[in-house]
Design a protein around this motif. Sequence first.
Motif, PDB file in Angstrom:
ATOM      1  N   ILE A  81      10.470  -4.974 -16.254  1.00  0.00           N
ATOM      2  CA  ILE A  81       9.774  -6.165 -15.794  1.00  0.00           C
ATOM      3  C   ILE A  81      10.603  -6.806 -14.679  1.00  0.00           C
ATOM      4  O   ILE A  81      11.830  -6.883 -14.783  1.00  0.00           O
ATOM      5  CB  ILE A  81       9.571  -7.163 -16.949  1.00  0.00           C
ATOM      6  CG1 ILE A  81       8.915  -6.453 -18.131  1.00  0.00           C
ATOM      7  CG2 ILE A  81       8.725  -8.356 -16.494  1.00  0.00           C
ATOM      8  CD1 ILE A  81       7.612  -5.775 -17.795  1.00  0.00           C
ATOM      9  N   PRO A  82       9.973  -7.275 -13.609  1.00  0.00           N
ATOM     10  CA  PRO A  82      10.743  -7.911 -12.525  1.00  0.00           C
ATOM     11  C   PRO A  82      11.598  -9.054 -13.055  1.00  0.00           C
ATOM     12  O   PRO A  82      11.198  -9.800 -13.955  1.00  0.00           O
ATOM     13  CB  PRO A  82       9.660  -8.421 -11.577  1.00  0.00           C
ATOM     14  CG  PRO A  82       8.472  -7.569 -11.859  1.00  0.00           C
ATOM     15  CD  PRO A  82       8.541  -7.217 -13.294  1.00  0.00           C
ATOM     16  N   SER A 122       0.824  -1.211   0.000  1.00  0.00           N
ATOM     17  CA  SER A 122       0.000   0.000   0.000  1.00  0.00           C
ATOM     18  C   SER A 122       0.855   1.257   0.000  1.00  0.00           C
ATOM     19  O   SER A 122       0.489   2.265   0.587  1.00  0.00           O
ATOM     20  CB  SER A 122      -0.971   0.007   1.192  1.00  0.00           C
ATOM     21  OG  SER A 122      -1.826  -1.113   1.154  1.00  0.00           O
ATOM     22  N   HIS A 123       2.010   1.187  -0.683  1.00  0.00           N
ATOM     23  CA  HIS A 123       2.958   2.309  -0.711  1.00  0.00           C
ATOM     24  C   HIS A 123       3.269   2.816   0.701  1.00  0.00           C
ATOM     25  O   HIS A 123       3.425   4.006   0.933  1.00  0.00           O
ATOM     26  CB  HIS A 123       2.430   3.451  -1.589  1.00  0.00           C
ATOM     27  CG  HIS A 123       2.714   3.239  -3.047  1.00  0.00           C
ATOM     28  ND1 HIS A 123       1.912   2.491  -3.860  1.00  0.00           N
ATOM     29  CD2 HIS A 123       3.741   3.678  -3.832  1.00  0.00           C
ATOM     30  CE1 HIS A 123       2.412   2.470  -5.081  1.00  0.00           C
ATOM     31  NE2 HIS A 123       3.526   3.179  -5.100  1.00  0.00           N
ATOM     32  N   PRO A 165      -1.384  -8.267 -12.880  1.00  0.00           N
ATOM     33  CA  PRO A 165      -1.355  -7.133 -13.795  1.00  0.00           C
ATOM     34  C   PRO A 165      -0.112  -6.288 -13.582  1.00  0.00           C
ATOM     35  O   PRO A 165       0.323  -6.088 -12.440  1.00  0.00           O
ATOM     36  CB  PRO A 165      -2.618  -6.346 -13.440  1.00  0.00           C
ATOM     37  CG  PRO A 165      -3.461  -7.287 -12.659  1.00  0.00           C
ATOM     38  CD  PRO A 165      -2.542  -8.227 -11.971  1.00  0.00           C
ATOM     39  N   PHE A 166       0.466  -5.805 -14.676  1.00  0.00           N
ATOM     40  CA  PHE A 166       1.594  -4.882 -14.572  1.00  0.00           C
ATOM     41  C   PHE A 166       1.034  -3.473 -14.600  1.00  0.00           C
ATOM     42  O   PHE A 166       0.346  -3.074 -15.550  1.00  0.00           O
ATOM     43  CB  PHE A 166       2.563  -5.101 -15.731  1.00  0.00           C
ATOM     44  CG  PHE A 166       3.859  -4.356 -15.587  1.00  0.00           C
ATOM     45  CD1 PHE A 166       4.517  -4.312 -14.374  1.00  0.00           C
ATOM     46  CD2 PHE A 166       4.429  -3.699 -16.682  1.00  0.00           C
ATOM     47  CE1 PHE A 166       5.720  -3.631 -14.238  1.00  0.00           C
ATOM     48  CE2 PHE A 166       5.631  -3.017 -16.544  1.00  0.00           C
ATOM     49  CZ  PHE A 166       6.284  -2.983 -15.325  1.00  0.00           C
ATOM     50  N   SER A 214       7.532  -5.076  -5.627  1.00  0.00           N
ATOM     51  CA  SER A 214       6.695  -5.605  -4.559  1.00  0.00           C
ATOM     52  C   SER A 214       5.609  -6.498  -5.137  1.00  0.00           C
ATOM     53  O   SER A 214       5.007  -6.172  -6.165  1.00  0.00           O
ATOM     54  CB  SER A 214       6.029  -4.463  -3.777  1.00  0.00           C
ATOM     55  OG  SER A 214       5.084  -4.974  -2.863  1.00  0.00           O
ATOM     56  N   PRO A 215       5.340  -7.632  -4.489  1.00  0.00           N
ATOM     57  CA  PRO A 215       4.199  -8.454  -4.917  1.00  0.00           C
ATOM     58  C   PRO A 215       2.873  -7.723  -4.871  1.00  0.00           C
ATOM     59  O   PRO A 215       1.875  -8.221  -5.389  1.00  0.00           O
ATOM     60  CB  PRO A 215       4.212  -9.624  -3.928  1.00  0.00           C
ATOM     61  CG  PRO A 215       5.608  -9.693  -3.424  1.00  0.00           C
ATOM     62  CD  PRO A 215       6.087  -8.268  -3.392  1.00  0.00           C
ATOM     63  N   TRP A 216       2.881  -6.539  -4.260  1.00  0.00           N
ATOM     64  CA  TRP A 216       1.653  -5.747  -4.205  1.00  0.00           C
ATOM     65  C   TRP A 216       1.512  -4.830  -5.406  1.00  0.00           C
ATOM     66  O   TRP A 216       0.603  -3.998  -5.449  1.00  0.00           O
ATOM     67  CB  TRP A 216       1.591  -4.982  -2.886  1.00  0.00           C
ATOM     68  CG  TRP A 216       1.646  -5.924  -1.721  1.00  0.00           C
ATOM     69  CD1 TRP A 216       2.715  -6.166  -0.904  1.00  0.00           C
ATOM     70  CD2 TRP A 216       0.620  -6.815  -1.284  1.00  0.00           C
ATOM     71  NE1 TRP A 216       2.418  -7.130   0.024  1.00  0.00           N
ATOM     72  CE2 TRP A 216       1.138  -7.559  -0.184  1.00  0.00           C
ATOM     73  CE3 TRP A 216      -0.686  -7.065  -1.712  1.00  0.00           C
ATOM     74  CZ2 TRP A 216       0.376  -8.520   0.486  1.00  0.00           C
ATOM     75  CZ3 TRP A 216      -1.431  -8.026  -1.048  1.00  0.00           C
ATOM     76  CH2 TRP A 216      -0.900  -8.732   0.041  1.00  0.00           C
ATOM     77  N   GLY A 217       2.426  -4.946  -6.387  1.00  0.00           N
ATOM     78  CA  GLY A 217       2.159  -4.346  -7.684  1.00  0.00           C
ATOM     79  C   GLY A 217       2.847  -3.038  -7.996  1.00  0.00           C
ATOM     80  O   GLY A 217       2.363  -2.281  -8.835  1.00  0.00           O
ATOM     81  N   TYR A 218       3.990  -2.751  -7.376  1.00  0.00           N
ATOM     82  CA  TYR A 218       4.715  -1.526  -7.719  1.00  0.00           C
ATOM     83  C   TYR A 218       6.182  -1.699  -7.336  1.00  0.00           C
ATOM     84  O   TYR A 218       6.555  -2.614  -6.599  1.00  0.00           O
ATOM     85  CB  TYR A 218       4.115  -0.313  -7.009  1.00  0.00           C
ATOM     86  CG  TYR A 218       4.094  -0.397  -5.490  1.00  0.00           C
ATOM     87  CD1 TYR A 218       5.151   0.096  -4.720  1.00  0.00           C
ATOM     88  CD2 TYR A 218       3.030  -0.972  -4.822  1.00  0.00           C
ATOM     89  CE1 TYR A 218       5.139   0.015  -3.343  1.00  0.00           C
ATOM     90  CE2 TYR A 218       3.000  -1.061  -3.439  1.00  0.00           C
ATOM     91  CZ  TYR A 218       4.048  -0.565  -2.700  1.00  0.00           C
ATOM     92  OH  TYR A 218       4.040  -0.639  -1.330  1.00  0.00           O
TER      93      TYR A 218
END
Length: 848
Positions: free
Chosen positions: A70-71, A48-49, A100-101, A307-311
């Motif tokens: 890309i990771p 959550s940043h 989703p990226f 982060s696995p949370w998308g950022y």
Amino acid sequence: MKRFCLSMLMIACVHATMAQTTQISVSGATTGATVSPALHGIFFEEISHGGEGGLYGELIQNRGFEESKIPEGCTLDSGFIRPPRTPHYSAGRVVDWAMPFEAKNDYPAWSLATGGGAVARLALDLSQPLYPETPRSLKVAITSVPHTGNVSVVNEGFWGISVQQDAAYTLTFYSRAEKYHGSITARLVGANGKMLAEHVFERARGDGWKKYTATLRARAGDARATFQLSFSRPGTVWLDFVSLFPVKTFRDRANGLRPDLAQYLADLKPAFVRWPGGCFVEGISPQSAPNWKKSLGPVERRPGTYSPWGYWSSDGLGYHEFLQFCEDVGADAMYVFNCGVSCEMRSGVYVEDEHLDTLVTSTLDAIEYALGPPDSRWGRVRARQGHPEPFPLRYVEVGNEQAGERYARRFNIFYKAIKEKYPQLEVLAAMGIAHLSQPTIRTIEKMDIADEHAYKAAGWAMAYADWYDKYPRKDWRLYVGEYACNAGVGAGNMTAALNDATFILGLERNSDLVTMSSYAPLLENVHDTDWPVNLIRFDAARSFARISYYAIRMLNEHKASVNLATQVTVPADTVTPAFTGRIGLSTWDTQTEYKDVEVTHNGRVVYQSGVIRKEDWRLTGGQWEVRDSVLAQTKEGAWPLALLEGRSFDTYTLTLKARKTGGYNAFMIPFAFRDDQQYMRVHLGAWLNKVAVFETVTKGVDAIVSQPVRLEKPFELNRWYTIELRVGTTTVACYVDGSLLMTYHKPADLFAIAGRDDKTGEVVVKVVNAVGHARPASIAVSDLTLEPTGTAVVLAADTPDDENSFEQPTRFVPQTTPVPGIGRRFDYVFKPWSVTVLRARIKRPSPR
């Protein structure tokens, strides 16, 4: 075995409680578990940043232009990141997980602004990198800039940049130029276009990379400002590592932390800090998992972690900064490292056992960085970072939320290697996201601490107030590394705080076993909520702590040294029914038929369905049909509901017939249905037709509030069962085909523990009153003489739905008042919806 200090005669209501008095008896001569000084710590994860755009002080998003990459170890397919398609660590087969990226262009958070006829374009460039670790830069190709024109690259920050009037900001960026002979102007610009701060670099210098620095002082403030770099001439300019930091950071450290958020954490007085996760530790592939070595050194050269949370996280808050923060707040450090397994709730790809040596070596190197002497290999690196003395590293945890025999065998390898070299460290084993994993424990040869995670819905903590009393005691201790009442509580209301406080009372009472705990998640930027309930909420300019934050803080600040035997007697209410409300019928991923619904009260039939009429029931969700005097639900899905309209019942017997016609579970019978926000239900054939339980539903979230009863055999297809609920004043008994299956007793709504604080010479009594009326109590302390005046610290709200907010950040915080008239027995009235700490000094005997 009955554990220490738990004797609660339960259930009270307004009328009975106001007529009678709750009794709290404390024995000063009977001590229980010593309270762990490390009971309360904090857990930080990049979610959550919470760090990037939060705790970490950087104001520029995507400062290194690396966030469209890309990771590592993954590919991009149709807008989704796909990890390697290798078998899952636990499942043993390839899972088709993808995420989703979020990057929608080559330079997220940056944009081009032109005006007055100027022409320019932006492009991501990988030629002539500033550093090989961070190869991307932004190319600004300026075709023309008329005299009245302008060309600017704009950074939006993290949903805006908070600029404070008269505050100073340190700007750093790197640039190189080709056929560009103009100036570069740095500006902070308000949302209304007003210029807040400005610095002009008169001339871009030469072809190679050059570093530019300046201090911007804001002449005005704006909570949603942007940062801009403007160009005055045609030509080509490359930019990299554009960084903007407030001069004022927590403890005034360079590359430091946002002061208000860091101060919240410091004010919790954490005994330890767990870092860096969480799922963040695991990553989405072994290659993309956090690498502590890459988070050291110049921030310009840190490639970041996805982060696995998308950022992307810039890793500006890296391993050294974590250790430094622990030292700054007087906390021990707990380093959680990846054990070669990516997140098992996601891809679960892993490093084979034969390649673990590299990970073991990396872990030992990380420990040496924190603890090694300044002439050791990694201690020397630490010393070069300005810290020759060791850091306060005390704990290391092997992985996160892994469990099972395979993980346990891997844990044994790490444990042996770490303890041989650093026997003073405590090594923790993960137990997954539920409770203690017995297969893990059986296979582990030796561990110091087990880490179990406990996320629970509203009501669970009250129903299971004695949860840890029943745990067996072994040669290891327990760390509740992530806990929260995080469902059915809005964004974190007073109901959550009461549940969290009740849970903590159980931890403190069981400090012989539970020696550490930490709430999770810690921080949430409200513009990126990855988890429903978090402890501290913020945006670019503001922040506030939830009521649970203040409950944790006050219970930590008022820890006793040792528990004292405490007995609580709450007058039972045998008059007011606890389960008043409507009745219903429901299913979960099951097709079911119901018929012959009958309600009796005092031996008299007060409702009988007879020929079921559809108009008698409010039907929502699923697919309901009436045929042949049967109400049938014929679709899979969660919680389709048939609610009997216009009838409410209190003490009664509900009888019906039910038949399963398909699906996975069996029958759900809602009752005590006051509204859609709060009701109970019997769930028969839950967990794929294996158990029966009582559940509460609060704001659309269910919680199991009884011990699951394992079914002797599953409910059969196409067989009619007779189900009977005998709803009493404070109990509900469930019968199937005439045999008692399970009974539910309304849980306590007042909880108390007591202890002796040897540092201050005081008795400390902690009480949670989880009802909406004041609770008079008589408190007796035996075997000790108390001074006549004490203090009360009270955290209370007007309703269970109350929350702190940006507009009223400290509306619900603890209040301290004197308590006169204290003696061996004294009276006190506990406020509705409250957490209270009473303190009274022990009177010392006069010298003879």
